[in-house]
Structures are given as structure tokens and as C-alpha cells.
Scaffold this motif. Sequence first.
Motif, PDB file in Angstrom:
ATOM      1  N   UNK A  88      27.061  -6.279   0.695  1.00  0.00           N
ATOM      2  CA  UNK A  88      28.298  -6.784   0.917  1.00  0.00           C
ATOM      3  C   UNK A  88      28.374  -7.087   2.480  1.00  0.00           C
ATOM      4  N   UNK A  89      28.947  -8.144   2.828  1.00  0.00           N
ATOM      5  CA  UNK A  89      28.856  -8.609   4.391  1.00  0.00           C
ATOM      6  C   UNK A  89      29.381  -7.476   5.199  1.00  0.00           C
ATOM      7  N   UNK A  90      28.567  -7.156   6.219  1.00  0.00           N
ATOM      8  CA  UNK A  90      29.103  -6.193   7.079  1.00  0.00           C
ATOM      9  C   UNK A  90      28.924  -4.791   6.757  1.00  0.00           C
ATOM     10  N   UNK A  91      28.195  -4.495   5.539  1.00  0.00           N
ATOM     11  CA  UNK A  91      28.148  -2.934   4.836  1.00  0.00           C
ATOM     12  C   UNK A  91      26.781  -2.712   4.809  1.00  0.00           C
ATOM     13  N   UNK A  92      26.185  -1.916   5.534  1.00  0.00           N
ATOM     14  CA  UNK A  92      24.464  -1.635   5.271  1.00  0.00           C
ATOM     15  C   UNK A  92      24.477  -0.400   4.455  1.00  0.00           C
ATOM     16  N   UNK A  93      23.223  -0.436   3.753  1.00  0.00           N
ATOM     17  CA  UNK A  93      23.131   0.701   2.880  1.00  0.00           C
ATOM     18  C   UNK A  93      21.519   1.068   2.874  1.00  0.00           C
ATOM     19  N   UNK A  94      21.095   2.198   2.666  1.00  0.00           N
ATOM     20  CA  UNK A  94      20.058   2.404   2.836  1.00  0.00           C
ATOM     21  C   UNK A  94      19.384   2.676   1.402  1.00  0.00           C
ATOM     22  N   UNK A  95      18.117   2.003   1.106  1.00  0.00           N
ATOM     23  CA  UNK A  95      17.584   2.018  -0.043  1.00  0.00           C
ATOM     24  C   UNK A  95      16.070   2.700  -0.317  1.00  0.00           C
ATOM     25  N   UNK A  96      15.954   3.357  -0.954  1.00  0.00           N
ATOM     26  CA  UNK A  96      14.728   4.295  -1.077  1.00  0.00           C
ATOM     27  C   UNK A  96      14.046   4.024  -2.588  1.00  0.00           C
ATOM     28  N   UNK A  97      13.128   3.652  -2.488  1.00  0.00           N
ATOM     29  CA  UNK A  97      12.198   3.369  -3.858  1.00  0.00           C
ATOM     30  C   UNK A  97      10.842   4.264  -3.847  1.00  0.00           C
ATOM     31  N   UNK A  98      10.680   4.896  -4.947  1.00  0.00           N
ATOM     32  CA  UNK A  98       9.408   5.465  -5.380  1.00  0.00           C
ATOM     33  C   UNK A  98       8.729   4.449  -6.099  1.00  0.00           C
ATOM     34  N   UNK A  99       7.705   4.163  -5.517  1.00  0.00           N
ATOM     35  CA  UNK A  99       6.691   3.028  -5.888  1.00  0.00           C
ATOM     36  C   UNK A  99       6.260   3.279  -7.493  1.00  0.00           C
ATOM     37  N   UNK A 100       5.410   4.421  -7.563  1.00  0.00           N
ATOM     38  CA  UNK A 100       5.071   4.846  -8.719  1.00  0.00           C
ATOM     39  C   UNK A 100       5.831   5.087  -9.738  1.00  0.00           C
ATOM     40  N   UNK A 101       7.280   5.797  -9.642  1.00  0.00           N
ATOM     41  CA  UNK A 101       7.880   5.680 -10.670  1.00  0.00           C
ATOM     42  C   UNK A 101       8.595   4.715 -11.065  1.00  0.00           C
ATOM     43  N   UNK A 143       1.051  -1.322  -0.128  1.00  0.00           N
ATOM     44  CA  UNK A 143       0.214   0.155  -0.065  1.00  0.00           C
ATOM     45  C   UNK A 143       0.914   1.232  -0.187  1.00  0.00           C
ATOM     46  N   UNK A 144       2.100   1.183   0.213  1.00  0.00           N
ATOM     47  CA  UNK A 144       3.073   2.251   0.367  1.00  0.00           C
ATOM     48  C   UNK A 144       3.371   3.122  -1.042  1.00  0.00           C
ATOM     49  N   UNK A 145       3.351   4.259  -0.984  1.00  0.00           N
ATOM     50  CA  UNK A 145       3.903   4.770  -2.222  1.00  0.00           C
ATOM     51  C   UNK A 145       5.371   4.910  -2.005  1.00  0.00           C
ATOM     52  N   UNK A 146       5.982   5.125  -1.173  1.00  0.00           N
ATOM     53  CA  UNK A 146       7.359   5.229  -1.025  1.00  0.00           C
ATOM     54  C   UNK A 146       7.980   4.145  -0.167  1.00  0.00           C
ATOM     55  N   UNK A 147       8.986   3.400  -0.222  1.00  0.00           N
ATOM     56  CA  UNK A 147       9.714   2.439   0.506  1.00  0.00           C
ATOM     57  C   UNK A 147      10.956   2.758   0.687  1.00  0.00           C
ATOM     58  N   UNK A 148      11.416   2.560   1.920  1.00  0.00           N
ATOM     59  CA  UNK A 148      12.752   3.099   2.329  1.00  0.00           C
ATOM     60  C   UNK A 148      13.247   1.878   3.480  1.00  0.00           C
ATOM     61  N   UNK A 149      14.377   1.240   3.061  1.00  0.00           N
ATOM     62  CA  UNK A 149      14.763   0.093   3.651  1.00  0.00           C
ATOM     63  C   UNK A 149      16.307  -0.001   3.785  1.00  0.00           C
ATOM     64  N   UNK A 150      16.917  -1.140   4.442  1.00  0.00           N
ATOM     65  CA  UNK A 150      18.066  -1.468   4.533  1.00  0.00           C
ATOM     66  C   UNK A 150      18.552  -2.699   4.191  1.00  0.00           C
ATOM     67  N   UNK A 151      19.727  -2.589   3.352  1.00  0.00           N
ATOM     68  CA  UNK A 151      20.034  -3.641   2.562  1.00  0.00           C
ATOM     69  C   UNK A 151      21.621  -4.035   3.002  1.00  0.00           C
ATOM     70  N   UNK A 152      21.914  -5.222   2.456  1.00  0.00           N
ATOM     71  CA  UNK A 152      23.384  -5.446   2.803  1.00  0.00           C
ATOM     72  C   UNK A 152      24.080  -6.209   1.556  1.00  0.00           C
TER      73      UNK A 152
END
Length: 293
Positions: free
Chosen positions: A274-287, A263-272
Motif C-alpha cells: 500500500x502506498x506509504x506502508x512498508x512491510x518486511x518480507x522474508x522468504x526461505x528459498x528452499x521451502x 545464490x541466497x538461501x534466504x531472502x529478506x526484503x522490504x515491500x510496499x
Amino acid sequence: MKDERLDLDQRLKKLELERTSLNQNLIDARQASASSQSQAEQTQIKINHIQEQCQEWEITFEESHFNFPEEFCESENQALLDQIQQKITRLGPINLAALQEIDELMIRKKNVDAQYDDLMQALMTLETAMQQIDTETESKFNEAFATINKNFQELFPRIFSGGQAYLALSKTEGREAGVTVFAQPPGKRNSTIHLLSGGEKALTALALVFGIFQLNPAPFCMLDEVDAPLDDLNVGRFCKLVEAMAEKTQFIVVTHNKVAMEMASHLLGVTMEEPGVSRLVSVDVESALDIIK
């Protein structure tokens, strides 16, 4: 001669008796004189003592005279005088600064009385303000409770697609009144929220929270894992409610549920990546959908 001698003897005895009587009278007179003299000396001592007291009390001797009644008893009044004298003695020495101290204490008493009056006036003002606050608080609470109850009654059927729910105050009145939640999903006849399942309790709590939120809505609202106890069907109901309310309020939902993410229009998550390296991921669902198309 014999008769004359008897007559002389009788006259002699009579004279002896008279002499004895006169001697006794003389002795009595001397004793009475000595007693009168002693009384006169005691009286003079008392007079001197009274004169000294008159001088000490600054009154004249004539002012100290009293007209004693006929039933005046010297012994009883002397005892009373002794008692008074003992009381005077127990009072101790005369404090010549007593008048000045009384004046100072009276001034202090006036100040204390004025402070007491100020405190009483402040207390009355405070009690009046407290009564007004209690009255206004009770009035605002009743208004807020009625509004929340109305919102709760409207949101509950929207979440459960039917049923009814309402809030009720406990028997205790005033600020310490408790709130009881009555919820009856469609198809159930329970009379208390304790008979609901875990998911039904969670949805009922959400309906109540959103009912309170609608009383004074904020520009945005954050929900943290509120859908965790819900199954997919109830998560869908939750999403429909959030989408309806999102027209006026921006929602930030922390969730791991895929149905809620849809149901979200925007998603913001954390992905890894590479092992030990976290990175924020932002997704505009409509785009993202436009790109896919």
C-alpha cells in the motif's frame, strides 16, 4: 793680633756652621720622631683592628701571625686585601641559618635524586618494553602479511579463473612500510592495479578483503552493495567465491542484483503493498522451491 783675630773668625764661622748643622739635625730628628710616632699610632690602629677581627673570627692573636717572606710587598698585599674585603662586602650579611638550610636542601636533593633514579629506571623499563613490542609487532605483522599475501594469491585466480596477484612492501621498512598491490588478470600484461578496469579493481579489492578476512574469520560477514560496480559476469564470479566461503562463514549480503540474489538461501526484503506502508518480507528459498514443486 791680626793673626789671632783671623783665627777666631774662622773658629766662629766653623762653630756657626756646626750650630746650623746641629739645628738641621735636630729638625730632622724631630720630624723622624713625629713620623715614627705617626707610624706607631697607625700600627697600633692596625693591631687593634686585627685583634677585633681575631675576636670576631674566634682565633688568638698569635694564630693570626704569619712569617712573611723577604719579597713581601706591603702595597701589593694591601691592594689584594682591599679586593678581598670588597668581595666579602659584596657577599652581604652572614646568614646564620645557612647550615640548617644546607641540610634541608641536601635532604631535598636526595629525594629528588631518588625520584630521578626511579624515573630513569622506569624510562629504561619502558624503552625495553617498547623495543619488545616493536619486535613482536614487526614479527606478527610479517606473519600476518605473509598469510594475507598467500590468501590473496589463492583467491585472485579463483575469482578471475586464472591470472596472478601478490602484495609487496614498499622500500620503507618498519611500521611505516607501505603495501603495493600487483594484479594481473588472465590475458593482460599490466604491472599495476591502476591499469585495471573498474570491475577488475572491485574484484581485486574483494580478493584482498577476503584474504584479510580469512586471517581471522568471524562467524558471519556482512557485505553491503559490494557487487554494485560489477557486471553480471563478474557478479557470477563473486557469487562463486561467496558460496565457497559460506561453508565456514555465514554471509549477509545487501544487494539489488538478481544474480546475487539467486545464490541466497534466504531472502529478506522490504515491500510496499500500500502506498506509504512498508512491510518486511522474508522468504526461505528452499521451502519456496519445495512448494512450487
